[in-house]
Motif scaffolding. Structure first.
Motif, PDB file in Angstrom:
ATOM      1  N   PHE A   1       1.177  -1.046  -0.114  1.00 31.69           N
ATOM      2  CA  PHE A   1      -0.063   0.013  -0.018  1.00 31.69           C
ATOM      3  C   PHE A   1       0.714   1.203   0.060  1.00 31.69           C
ATOM      4  N   LYS A   2       0.804   1.988  -0.991  1.00 29.17           N
ATOM      5  CA  LYS A   2       1.324   3.704  -0.645  1.00 29.17           C
ATOM      6  C   LYS A   2       0.747   4.801  -0.241  1.00 29.17           C
ATOM      7  N   PHE A   3       0.659   5.546   0.317  1.00 30.89           N
ATOM      8  CA  PHE A   3       0.154   7.455   0.622  1.00 30.89           C
ATOM      9  C   PHE A   3       0.702   7.820  -0.204  1.00 30.89           C
ATOM     10  N   GLU A   4       0.829   8.612  -1.176  1.00 21.52           N
ATOM     11  CA  GLU A   4       0.953   9.647  -2.018  1.00 21.52           C
ATOM     12  C   GLU A   4       1.006  10.982  -1.864  1.00 21.52           C
ATOM     13  N   ASP A   5       2.074  12.104  -1.930  1.00 17.33           N
ATOM     14  CA  ASP A   5       1.147  13.170  -1.382  1.00 17.33           C
ATOM     15  C   ASP A   5       0.339  14.249  -0.266  1.00 17.33           C
ATOM     16  N   VAL A   6       0.649  12.457   1.143  1.00 23.44           N
ATOM     17  CA  VAL A   6      -0.214  13.059   1.848  1.00 23.44           C
ATOM     18  C   VAL A   6       1.002  13.342   3.268  1.00 23.44           C
ATOM     19  N   ASN A   7       0.552  14.249   4.422  1.00 18.99           N
ATOM     20  CA  ASN A   7       0.889  14.385   4.878  1.00 18.99           C
ATOM     21  C   ASN A   7       0.589  14.001   6.894  1.00 18.99           C
ATOM     22  N   MET A   8       0.540  14.713   8.010  1.00 21.23           N
ATOM     23  CA  MET A   8       0.145  13.919   9.155  1.00 21.23           C
ATOM     24  C   MET A   8      -0.817  14.356   9.156  1.00 21.23           C
ATOM     25  N   ASN A   9      -1.853  15.805   8.978  1.00 20.20           N
ATOM     26  CA  ASN A   9      -2.998  16.079   8.977  1.00 20.20           C
ATOM     27  C   ASN A   9      -4.111  15.380   8.253  1.00 20.20           C
ATOM     28  N   ASP A  10      -3.616  14.728   7.077  1.00 15.50           N
ATOM     29  CA  ASP A  10      -4.611  13.690   5.633  1.00 15.50           C
ATOM     30  C   ASP A  10      -5.134  13.041   6.452  1.00 15.50           C
TER      31      ASP A  10
ATOM     32  N   GLU B   1      -6.059   4.268  -6.856  1.00 17.74           N
ATOM     33  CA  GLU B   1      -5.803   3.288  -8.215  1.00 17.74           C
ATOM     34  C   GLU B   1      -4.957   1.978  -7.266  1.00 17.74           C
ATOM     35  N   PHE B   2      -4.177   1.144  -8.649  1.00 18.83           N
ATOM     36  CA  PHE B   2      -4.088  -0.178  -8.169  1.00 18.83           C
ATOM     37  C   PHE B   2      -2.727  -0.415  -9.259  1.00 18.83           C
ATOM     38  N   ASP B   3      -1.511  -0.091  -9.097  1.00 21.95           N
ATOM     39  CA  ASP B   3      -0.729   0.124 -10.285  1.00 21.95           C
ATOM     40  C   ASP B   3      -0.360  -1.833 -10.634  1.00 21.95           C
ATOM     41  N   GLU B   4      -1.170  -2.567 -11.463  1.00 21.95           N
ATOM     42  CA  GLU B   4      -0.221  -3.582 -11.914  1.00 21.95           C
ATOM     43  C   GLU B   4       1.407  -4.054 -11.984  1.00 21.95           C
ATOM     44  N   ASN B   5       1.403  -2.701 -12.617  1.00 19.36           N
ATOM     45  CA  ASN B   5       3.229  -3.388 -13.200  1.00 19.36           C
ATOM     46  C   ASN B   5       3.861  -2.741 -12.144  1.00 19.36           C
ATOM     47  N   LEU B   6       3.698  -2.500 -11.007  1.00 18.19           N
ATOM     48  CA  LEU B   6       4.574  -2.495  -9.710  1.00 18.19           C
ATOM     49  C   LEU B   6       4.151  -3.362  -8.152  1.00 18.19           C
ATOM     50  N   GLY B   7       2.642  -3.653  -8.197  1.00 16.27           N
ATOM     51  CA  GLY B   7       2.336  -4.343  -7.461  1.00 16.27           C
ATOM     52  C   GLY B   7       1.539  -3.377  -6.316  1.00 16.27           C
ATOM     53  N   ILE B   8       1.177  -2.480  -6.558  1.00 10.00           N
ATOM     54  CA  ILE B   8       1.160  -0.916  -5.612  1.00 10.00           C
ATOM     55  C   ILE B   8      -0.418  -0.773  -5.196  1.00 10.00           C
ATOM     56  N   ILE B   9      -1.151  -0.835  -3.932  1.00  9.51           N
ATOM     57  CA  ILE B   9      -2.366   0.167  -3.945  1.00  9.51           C
ATOM     58  C   ILE B   9      -2.593   1.033  -3.367  1.00  9.51           C
ATOM     59  N   PHE B  10      -2.443   2.266  -3.795  1.00 10.00           N
ATOM     60  CA  PHE B  10      -2.118   3.821  -3.626  1.00 10.00           C
ATOM     61  C   PHE B  10      -3.837   4.171  -2.662  1.00 10.00           C
ATOM     62  N   LEU B  11      -3.750   4.470  -2.073  1.00  8.45           N
ATOM     63  CA  LEU B  11      -4.741   4.954  -0.598  1.00  8.45           C
ATOM     64  C   LEU B  11      -4.825   6.542  -0.662  1.00  8.45           C
ATOM     65  N   ASP B  12      -6.227   6.383  -0.249  1.00  7.60           N
ATOM     66  CA  ASP B  12      -6.412   8.188  -0.319  1.00  7.60           C
ATOM     67  C   ASP B  12      -7.310   8.498   1.419  1.00  7.60           C
ATOM     68  N   PRO B  13      -6.414   8.091   2.421  1.00  2.66           N
ATOM     69  CA  PRO B  13      -6.789   8.086   4.084  1.00  2.66           C
ATOM     70  C   PRO B  13      -8.033   8.904   4.044  1.00  2.66           C
ATOM     71  N   ILE B  14      -9.027   8.775   5.083  1.00  2.00           N
ATOM     72  CA  ILE B  14     -10.107   8.634   5.845  1.00  2.00           C
ATOM     73  C   ILE B  14      -9.873   9.097   7.197  1.00  2.00           C
ATOM     74  N   VAL B  15      -9.583   7.564   7.763  1.00  2.00           N
ATOM     75  CA  VAL B  15      -9.654   7.709   9.371  1.00  2.00           C
ATOM     76  C   VAL B  15      -8.148   6.584   9.609  1.00  2.00           C
ATOM     77  N   THR B  16      -6.924   6.792   9.987  1.00  2.00           N
ATOM     78  CA  THR B  16      -5.721   6.299  10.792  1.00  2.00           C
ATOM     79  C   THR B  16      -6.058   6.339  12.262  1.00  2.00           C
TER      80      THR B  16
END
Length: 69
Positions: free
Chosen positions: A16-25, A51-66
């Motif tokens: 899994f990966k968060f992209e362009d996410v900071n602590m507040n997000d 998004e799911f990048d099949e070539n990299l095998g990574i699921i990109f996430l947009d956080p709701i609650v952590t």
């Protein structure tokens, strides 16, 4: 980021990966919220799959609650 509890030697599940996410997000919840997050921090994440990048095998996430575990 991987699923399951942190281990230096093994992991399981998808990547899994968060992209362009900071602590507040991350919308951190729990009784003991740290000032920063680091390697080995166990979290419970509720997120939208962006998004799911099949070539990299990574699921990109947009956080709701952590939640700190």
């Amino acid at each position: 980021m991987f699923s399951g509890d942190y281990s230096e030697t093994t992991f399981s599940g998808p990547n899994f990966k968060f992209e362009d996410v900071n602590m507040n997000d991350l919308n951190l919840t729990g009784t003991d919220i740290p000032d920063s997050l680091g390697m080995g921090q166990n979290l419970r994440i509720r997120a939208v799959v962006e998004e799911f990048d099949e070539n990299l095998g990574i699921i990109f996430l947009d956080p709701i609650v952590t939640e700190i575990r």
